[in-house]
Design an enzyme around this catalytic site. Structure first.
Site, PDB file in Angstrom:
ATOM      1  N   HIS A  66       0.338  -0.818  -0.102  1.00  0.00           N
ATOM      2  CA  HIS A  66       0.317   0.069  -0.132  1.00  0.00           C
ATOM      3  C   HIS A  66       0.870   1.514   0.125  1.00  0.00           C
ATOM      4  CE1 HIS A  66      -3.091  -2.873   1.651  1.00  0.00           C
ATOM      5  NE2 HIS A  66      -3.613  -2.670   0.667  1.00  0.00           N
ATOM      6  N   ASP A  90     -10.759  -2.764   0.153  1.00  0.00           N
ATOM      7  CA  ASP A  90     -10.422  -2.951   1.431  1.00  0.00           C
ATOM      8  C   ASP A  90      -9.854  -1.903   2.107  1.00  0.00           C
ATOM      9  OD1 ASP A  90      -7.291  -2.738   1.283  1.00  0.00           O
ATOM     10  OD2 ASP A  90      -7.453  -4.564   0.131  1.00  0.00           O
ATOM     11  N   GLY A 142     -15.539  -0.053 -12.258  1.00  0.00           N
ATOM     12  CA  GLY A 142     -14.102   0.115 -12.842  1.00  0.00           C
ATOM     13  C   GLY A 142     -14.241   0.855 -13.876  1.00  0.00           C
ATOM     14  N   ASP A 159      -5.943  -0.720  -7.826  1.00  0.00           N
ATOM     15  CA  ASP A 159      -5.323  -1.333  -6.801  1.00  0.00           C
ATOM     16  C   ASP A 159      -6.387  -3.008  -6.702  1.00  0.00           C
ATOM     17  OD1 ASP A 159      -4.557  -2.673  -4.331  1.00  0.00           O
ATOM     18  OD2 ASP A 159      -6.003  -1.438  -3.167  1.00  0.00           O
ATOM     19  N   THR A 161      -7.304  -6.727  -8.533  1.00  0.00           N
ATOM     20  CA  THR A 161      -7.451  -8.209  -8.249  1.00  0.00           C
ATOM     21  C   THR A 161      -6.675  -8.680  -9.382  1.00  0.00           C
ATOM     22  OG1 THR A 161      -9.687  -8.513  -8.774  1.00  0.00           O
ATOM     23  CG2 THR A 161      -9.006  -8.824  -7.011  1.00  0.00           C
ATOM     24  N   ASP A 162      -6.188 -10.058  -9.249  1.00  0.00           N
ATOM     25  CA  ASP A 162      -5.395 -10.443 -10.537  1.00  0.00           C
ATOM     26  C   ASP A 162      -6.247 -10.177 -12.063  1.00  0.00           C
ATOM     27  OD1 ASP A 162      -3.059 -10.833  -9.689  1.00  0.00           O
ATOM     28  OD2 ASP A 162      -3.437 -12.834  -9.246  1.00  0.00           O
TER      29      ASP A 162
END
Ligand code: SAM
Length: 294
Positions: A66, A90, A142, A159, A161-162
């Site tokens: 982060h 998160d 997004g 940011d 996920t894969d």
């Protein structure tokens, strides 16, 4: 004893190798509208969040990810007032971004459950960020947001996920083009780009898509123990190539002025993170092995 086995979504990796965490307690588990979410406790890494079987963040090593995703573009830019975060439910990146003197941070997350569940069960991650008056949360894809919004931002942070499931669309040329359209002049786009030893095609594909769009496209690296496999790459794209030629003294002055204390990020780390090993530059040049090793 119960264990969590992580297998990254890469075909060659699924043979004889896994990252394994002992689960001392399942804190929360749910199939959300978009993904399988689990939060569990582990003796080494503290509280751990995984989505669709992939580790997203852990209490003990989240700072290495982060801090680098937030502070490298913000300190390189030097006068950031508006930030867009795509994904990041998160709240860890949002927390770091808010440590800067910005006017507004917009976070676009597809899965409201990630925000709500992390706020409840991993509150240290966002550290109160979602209650900050500068934050604007949008629950949306997004991809649609960057295509449809008329707003511009000094920094866009993906940011994600894969690149599987809903995250896959956050790695396309069309998405990157729309991110560019969301950047104010001199703006910077940074992206989560996987661990190139295990996920080399993410570097190959992302570079192929970013390079034609921006005057300066490359990667910088961080090392996050639970994003296992050595260095992780973060994508960097901007039309202002001078942002990567700043001296350490200039960056150090900005950090000192901001008064931000960090555990991974530091001015020499910022500059050094852009030094890439040849196996990564070979992937960018298109002549790297997509399966590393002999
Ligand atoms: N740091 C993490 C990692 O690399 O493992 C990523 C963390 S964050 C939890 C990723 C977030 O991206 C998830 O909460 C997921 O719901 C969100 N996401 C995935 N696809 C998305 C999309 N198309 N639009 C917005 N958010 C998305």
């Amino acid at each position: 004893m119960r264990w969590f086995d992580e297998r990254l979504h890469h075909a060659w990796l699924n043979h004889g190798y896994t990252q394994r965490f002992e689960i001392t307690r399942v804190v929360y588990q749910k199939k959300t509208e978009f993904q399988d979410l689990i939060i569990f406790d582990n003796p080494a890494f503290g509280r751990v969040l995984a989505l669709d079987g992939i580790i997203q963040t852990t209490e003990r090593d989240e700072f290495a990810y982060h801090e680098m995703l937030a502070h490298v573009p913000l300190f390189a830019h030097g006068n950031v007032k508006t930030v867009l975060i795509v994904g990041g439910g998160d709240g860890g990146v949002l927390r770091e971004v808010l440590r800067h003197d910005i006017d507004k941070a917009t976070l676009v997350e597809i899965d409201r459950a990630v925000i709500d569940i992390c706020r409840e069960h991993m509150p240290h991650l966002s550290g109160g960020a979602f209650e900050d008056g500068r934050v604007h949360v949008v629950i949306a894809d997004g991809v649609a947001f960057v295509a449809e919004s008329g707003d511009t931002f000094d920094v866009v942070i993906v940011d994600s996920t894969d690149p599987i499931g809903s995250g896959a669309a956050l790695f396309t040329a069309e998405f990157y083009g729309n991110c560019k359209a969301r950047l104010a002049p001199g703006g910077v786009l940074v992206t989560q780009n996987g661990v190139p030893f295990f996920q080399p095609d993410e570097v190959v594909e992302t570079y192929r898509r970013l390079a034609p769009l921006f005057a300066d496209a490359t990667f910088y690296v961080t090392a996050v123990p639970t994003y296992i496999g050595g260095l992780m790459t973060l994508g960097w794209a901007t039309d202002d190539a001078s942002l990567r030629t700043l001296s350490e003294a200039v960056i150090a002055r900005r950090v000192a002025k901001a008064g931000i204390e960090t555990r991974y990020y530091a001015p020499p780390v910022h500059l050094g993170a852009f030094a890439l090993p040849p196996f990564i530059t070979a992937l960018m040049a298109g002549d790297g092995h997509t399966r590393p090793g002999p």
